[in-house]
Design an enzyme around this catalytic site. Structure first.
Site, PDB file in Angstrom:
ATOM      1  N   GLY A  17       0.721  -1.029   0.000  1.00 60.14           N
ATOM      2  CA  GLY A  17       0.260  -0.203   0.217  1.00 60.14           C
ATOM      3  C   GLY A  17       0.979   1.182  -0.143  1.00 60.14           C
ATOM      4  O   GLY A  17       2.198   1.414  -0.029  1.00 60.14           O
ATOM      5  N   VAL A  41       2.878  -6.514   2.781  1.00 61.10           N
ATOM      6  CA  VAL A  41       3.161  -7.085   3.395  1.00 61.10           C
ATOM      7  C   VAL A  41       3.739  -8.163   2.973  1.00 61.10           C
ATOM      8  O   VAL A  41       4.122  -8.470   1.138  1.00 61.10           O
ATOM      9  CB  VAL A  41       1.223  -7.663   2.821  1.00 61.10           C
ATOM     10  CG1 VAL A  41       1.804  -9.230   3.656  1.00 61.10           C
ATOM     11  CG2 VAL A  41       0.264  -6.728   3.226  1.00 61.10           C
ATOM     12  N   ASP A  87     -13.394  -0.438   7.371  1.00 55.81           N
ATOM     13  CA  ASP A  87     -13.394  -0.447   6.069  1.00 55.81           C
ATOM     14  C   ASP A  87     -13.647  -2.484   5.432  1.00 55.81           C
ATOM     15  O   ASP A  87     -12.783  -2.874   4.374  1.00 55.81           O
ATOM     16  CB  ASP A  87     -11.855  -0.101   5.800  1.00 55.81           C
ATOM     17  CG  ASP A  87     -11.372  -0.079   4.523  1.00 55.81           C
ATOM     18  OD1 ASP A  87     -12.226   0.170   3.989  1.00 55.81           O
ATOM     19  OD2 ASP A  87     -10.319  -0.381   4.302  1.00 55.81           O
ATOM     20  N   ARG A 124     -11.479  -6.535  -0.600  1.00 58.68           N
ATOM     21  CA  ARG A 124     -10.337  -6.329  -0.670  1.00 58.68           C
ATOM     22  C   ARG A 124      -9.625  -6.238   0.396  1.00 58.68           C
ATOM     23  O   ARG A 124      -8.541  -6.711   0.295  1.00 58.68           O
ATOM     24  CB  ARG A 124      -9.556  -4.626  -1.485  1.00 58.68           C
ATOM     25  CG  ARG A 124     -10.095  -3.782  -0.544  1.00 58.68           C
ATOM     26  CD  ARG A 124     -10.262  -1.928  -0.794  1.00 58.68           C
ATOM     27  NE  ARG A 124     -10.661  -1.307   0.280  1.00 58.68           N
ATOM     28  CZ  ARG A 124     -12.071  -1.034  -0.224  1.00 58.68           C
ATOM     29  NH1 ARG A 124     -12.662  -0.997  -1.440  1.00 58.68           N
ATOM     30  NH2 ARG A 124     -12.710   0.264   0.469  1.00 58.68           N
ATOM     31  N   ASN A 125     -10.802  -6.974   1.279  1.00 60.35           N
ATOM     32  CA  ASN A 125     -10.059  -6.681   3.092  1.00 60.35           C
ATOM     33  C   ASN A 125     -10.686  -8.066   3.398  1.00 60.35           C
ATOM     34  O   ASN A 125     -10.196  -8.083   4.461  1.00 60.35           O
ATOM     35  CB  ASN A 125     -10.542  -5.321   3.618  1.00 60.35           C
ATOM     36  CG  ASN A 125     -10.152  -4.547   4.029  1.00 60.35           C
ATOM     37  OD1 ASN A 125      -8.903  -4.266   2.845  1.00 60.35           O
ATOM     38  ND2 ASN A 125     -10.622  -3.125   4.220  1.00 60.35           N
ATOM     39  N   ASP A 164      -7.507  -7.003   7.543  1.00 59.39           N
ATOM     40  CA  ASP A 164      -6.775  -5.666   7.683  1.00 59.39           C
ATOM     41  C   ASP A 164      -8.008  -4.791   8.956  1.00 59.39           C
ATOM     42  O   ASP A 164      -8.929  -3.703   8.528  1.00 59.39           O
ATOM     43  CB  ASP A 164      -7.706  -4.708   6.053  1.00 59.39           C
ATOM     44  CG  ASP A 164      -6.346  -4.667   5.797  1.00 59.39           C
ATOM     45  OD1 ASP A 164      -5.520  -3.884   5.837  1.00 59.39           O
ATOM     46  OD2 ASP A 164      -6.082  -5.420   4.706  1.00 59.39           O
TER      47      ASP A 164
HETATM   48  N1  ADE Z   1      -2.336 -10.075   1.178  1.00 57.87           N
HETATM   49  C1  ADE Z   1      -2.531  -9.122   2.422  1.00 57.87           C
HETATM   50  N2  ADE Z   1      -1.998 -10.260   3.595  1.00 57.87           N
HETATM   51  C2  ADE Z   1      -2.311 -11.437   3.088  1.00 57.87           C
HETATM   52  C3  ADE Z   1      -1.839 -12.594   3.850  1.00 57.87           C
HETATM   53  N3  ADE Z   1      -2.597 -12.369   4.975  1.00 57.87           N
HETATM   54  N4  ADE Z   1      -2.049 -13.885   3.018  1.00 57.87           N
HETATM   55  C4  ADE Z   1      -1.734 -14.020   2.055  1.00 57.87           C
HETATM   56  N5  ADE Z   1      -1.842 -12.824   1.789  1.00 57.87           N
HETATM   57  C5  ADE Z   1      -1.960 -11.665   1.906  1.00 57.87           C
END
Ligand code: ADE
Length: 361
Positions: free
Chosen positions: A71, A76, A202, A206-207, A220
């Site tokens: 982001g 991540v 949120d 996507r989350n 998230d």
């Molecule tokens: N992208 C963001 N968090 C993730 C997760 N825990 N596992 C796989 N992809 C991700």
């Protein structure tokens, strides 16, 4: 200390008093009250934020592998970690160097939420956290299928493999039942969150992450708050297309505004990752939602599923169903084994529009 949960603003009221009259004492808060010529000055111990114990991961027990998400201010990274003597996959969240103080606060807040939430199969669970050279690293469960939005969009087989689509007479590699299970899992995760009195703020495809056995998991928690009502006071990027009317108008967030967002998530699932209100601007949404405008029923969506969306989008927050009821209803639909989301290639089938620029608030 790297993890300092945000403390409540000091209620010290000091209006028009010379500075020498006020000697703040460390660990104490001062309350001044004026009324008709009298002044009451009370000193009392400051409520100390309770220290929070998080499961500690040693730096040496993390092997970073590849970047899986990025982001503006965070990253991540997929990693192997050693926890309680076992090797396992993890996703490590970290902030970028130039993240702001606010980002650091939200990030520490996310760890606080993850610690307090405890374990549930339909949320992304905390594995541990590590402090290294003043930076915080949060290790969470790794979800092998990534985020639900991309997963839904990748299933649009008429675009990726039209021959397969026509041969099998389907618009998606995912069955109606699997799509309904995404919704039911997410509702279970949100029921758990709401019972713990956490507001997500949120919730969107996507989350949501897709884990082992294609279970969906709420993720998230950066903006989550463990409060009954949260009033946002500062400006920031807003997920307008997922926001309830009262959040748009008054910046008020409750579990009932999460229910509204859940309705939009349900629409995203049925539309295989379409952009909500595609073709409309945010300004139009601010204008039209209070006038009663809502997204229409997708052609492949059963009446009962659409009715559930409409209940989530009711004007009055208290008239929206609680997550327990939503989870129960979706669980019943799963048992009924009816095609609630029709994925067969009917005549003139078209996918819901995607507008990546519109999704950025
Ligand atoms: N992208 C963001 N968090 C993730 C997760 N825990 N596992 C796989 N992809 C991700």
């Amino acid at each position: 200390m790297i993890f300092a949960p945000p403390s409540a603003p000091s209620p010290c009221l000091l209006h028009g008093l010379p500075a020498h009259l006020f000697h703040p004492v460390k660990g104490e808060e001062t309350i001044l009250q004026f009324s008709s010529g009298t002044l009451t000055l009370t000193r009392r111990p400051k409520p100390q934020p309770e220290p929070l114990n998080y499961p500690v991961l040693e730096w040496e027990d993390i092997t970073f592998e590849d970047l899986i998400g990025e982001g503006n201010f965070g990253q991540v990274i997929r990693a192997m970690i050693k926890k309680d003597g076992l090797k396992m996959n993890a996703a490590i969240k970290m902030l970028k160097e130039y993240a702001s103080e606010n980002d650091h606060r939200d990030f520490a807040g996310e760890l606080e939420v993850l610690c307090k939430l405890g374990h549930h199969p339909n949320i992304i669970n905390l594995l541990g956290a590590c402090e290294n050279r003043g930076y915080l690293y949060i290790a969470i469960e790794y979800a092998p299928y990534g985020n639900l939005l991309d997963f839904l969009r990748k299933s649009r087989v008429l675009e990726t493999d039209p021959a397969f689509a026509r041969e099998h007479g389907t618009a998606s590699t995912l069955s109606s039942r699997q799509l309904l299970r995404f919704a039911s899992d997410a509702a279970n995760g949100m029921q758990y969150l709401s019972e713990k009195q956490f507001i997500h703020r949120d919730l969107a495809a996507r989350n949501v992450l897709v884990g082992e056995n294609l279970a969906s998991k709420i993720a998230d928690f950066g903006l989550s708050r463990g409060e009954e009502v949260y009033v946002k006071k500062t400006m920031g990027r807003l997920p307008v297309r997922w926001m309830a009317i009262e959040s748009l108008n008054y910046s008020v967030y409750t579990t009932k505004s999460d229910v509204w967002s859940f309705g939009v998530l349900l629409w995203e699932i049925v539309s295989l990752g379409g952009t909500p209100y595609c073709g409309m601007t945010c300004a139009e949404l601010y204008e039209k939602l209070p006038q009663g405008y809502r997204m229409e029923q997708p052609r492949n969506c059963d009446d009962e599923v659409y009715e559930l969306m409409r209940q989530c989008w009711r004007d009055r927050p208290h008239e929206r169903p609680p997550f327990a009821q939503i989870a129960l209803q979706l669980g019943r639909m799963l048992e009924a084994r009816k095609a609630y989301v029709n994925m067969s290639l009917f005549e003139n089938f078209t996918y819901a529009g995607i507008d990546a620029t519109a999704e950025e608030a």
